[in-house]
Design an enzyme around this catalytic site. Structure first.
Site, PDB file in Angstrom:
ATOM      1  N   ASP A   1       0.900  -1.008  -0.030  1.00  0.00           N
ATOM      2  CA  ASP A   1       0.063   0.131  -0.070  1.00  0.00           C
ATOM      3  C   ASP A   1       0.907   1.473   0.099  1.00  0.00           C
ATOM      4  OD1 ASP A   1      -2.115   1.996   0.830  1.00  0.00           O
ATOM      5  OD2 ASP A   1      -3.317   0.232   1.117  1.00  0.00           O
TER       6      ASP A   1
ATOM      7  N   SER B   1      -6.669   1.215  -4.795  1.00  0.00           N
ATOM      8  CA  SER B   1      -7.218   2.307  -5.688  1.00  0.00           C
ATOM      9  C   SER B   1      -7.969   3.359  -4.907  1.00  0.00           C
ATOM     10  CB  SER B   1      -8.333   1.919  -6.852  1.00  0.00           C
ATOM     11  OG  SER B   1      -8.836   2.973  -7.427  1.00  0.00           O
TER      12      SER B   1
ATOM     13  N   TYR C   1     -12.119   7.310 -12.732  1.00  0.00           N
ATOM     14  CA  TYR C   1     -12.261   5.955 -11.815  1.00  0.00           C
ATOM     15  C   TYR C   1     -12.842   5.092 -12.868  1.00  0.00           C
ATOM     16  CZ  TYR C   1     -13.598   2.479  -8.167  1.00  0.00           C
ATOM     17  OH  TYR C   1     -13.612   1.442  -7.340  1.00  0.00           O
TER      18      TYR C   1
END
Ligand code: UDP
Length: 327
Positions: free
Chosen positions: A34, A78, A148
């Protein structure tokens, strides 16, 4: 015996952290990754003492190196809320496109199976209701959600191309609205927004007239669906979500009732391109995976409310904690 190794990107996020828990419980060695732009280490703090867990602070939009064998890759990195895409649009595009490309390359090198997290947003503001996997969607590429939606559509396309061209083992899950503990309180999503407002004694902000619909799935059900899809042999996209659909106005009423607070509802303008309706058709998941959601909304909301209620008071006032990022 040596444990099989799984790479989970977005490991410090809402879904990623629950996936880390699940795969450790299933007996895997979990490598979490991450870059902590929207993720939060507090979601996985409880795993750091385990020898079967390791963590890389890395942005998957740049070259990804992981030593050793990997059996499965789950790409869940994301930004995932409309407020986040507005704040970090370039990063959102890059993680869905370049990030996915890097992880597909890693999967090739490791001969790993890869599951990518896609989304009901590939359907945009849908003209087919409920949404089946063969519906191609109604997306505005240059609207605020375009960064997105189009990144995720590209992600599906490149994942399928690696499958057909290289024979890579790939899985694509289309995730519908999901909720549960560890959602970020101030990420702008409707459930943490309403629960945060109830906890701070503020009125609940319904956008538009509240007639738009969503269908909310509890996180444990979603994780079960992901697990089954990963182990299945289905390379085509599969919807996972809870078909129980309500309007956002009804949802606000449910939260007021649950929290026992006497907050009013106030109305704010509807954001651009906010989908009017959303409900998964889950026939495919039922048939291929034998999966369907088990947790009723009343039960899931109660667990989530108890989680938010137990947070230290100062977290209720934390801004969303994006690091400065130029993307
Ligand atoms: N929404 C709302 N009040 C809020 C936040 C969101 O009425 O404080 C609405 C939003 O306009 C949308 C729905 O709730 O119609 C779900 O929003 P969310 O951001 O959770 O997810 P998405 O729109 O991506 O499904």
């Amino acid at each position: 015996m040596k444990k099989e190794r799984v790479l989970i990107t977005g490991a410090a996020g809402f879904l990623g952290s629950h996936l880390c828990d699940r795969f450790i419980k299933e007996g895997y060695h979990v490598i979490g990754m991450d870059n902590l732009i929207t993720g939060d280490l507090r979601n996985i703090e409880h795993l750091f003492h385990l020898k079967e867990f390791e963590f890389y602070n890395h942005d998957v939009s740049t070259f990804v190196h992981v030593p050793g064998e990997i059996k499965y890759i789950l790409h869940f990195a994301s930004p995932a809320s409309p407020i986040d895409y507005l704040k970090i649009p370039i990063q959102t595009l890059k993680v869905g496109s370049l990030g996915t490309h890097n992880l597909l390359g890693l999967a090739m090198a490791k001969k790993a199976r890869i599951l990518v997290a896609s989304t009901s947003e590939v359907y945009g503001d849908p003209t087919v209701h409920p949404q089946t996997e063969d519906y191609w969607g109604n997306v505005n590429p240059v609207g605020p959600r375009g960064v997105y939606d189009e990144a995720k559509r590209f992600q599906e396309a490149i994942t399928m191309a690696y499958h057909t061209y290289h024979g890579l083992e790939t899985r694509i899950i289309r995730i519908f609205n999901t909720y549960g503990p560890r959602m970020r309180l101030n990420d702008g999503r409707v459930l943490p927004a309403f629960m945060g407002q109830a906890l701070r004694g503020e009125d609940l902000t319904v956008f538009g007239d509240g007639s738009q619909t969503r269908s909310f799935c509890y996180v444990d059900d979603l994780v079960e669906g992901i697990y089954r899809l990963l182990l299945s042999d289905c390379a085509d996209p599969v919807n996972i979500g809870n078909p129980s659909e309500i309007t956002i106005a009804q949802f606000a009423e449910e939260i007021i009732k649950l929290t026992g607070t006497d907050q009013k509802v106030i109305y704010h303008p509807l954001p651009t391109d906010d989908p009017k309706q959303r409900q998964p058709n889950i026939t495919k998941a039922q048939e291929i995976l034998g999966w369907e959601p088990k947790v009723e909304r009343a039960e899931g909301l109660k667990i989530t409310w108890d989680y938010f209620k137990a947070l230290p008071k100062e977290r209720l006032y934390e801004d969303s904690h994006h690091r400065e990022f130029k993307g």
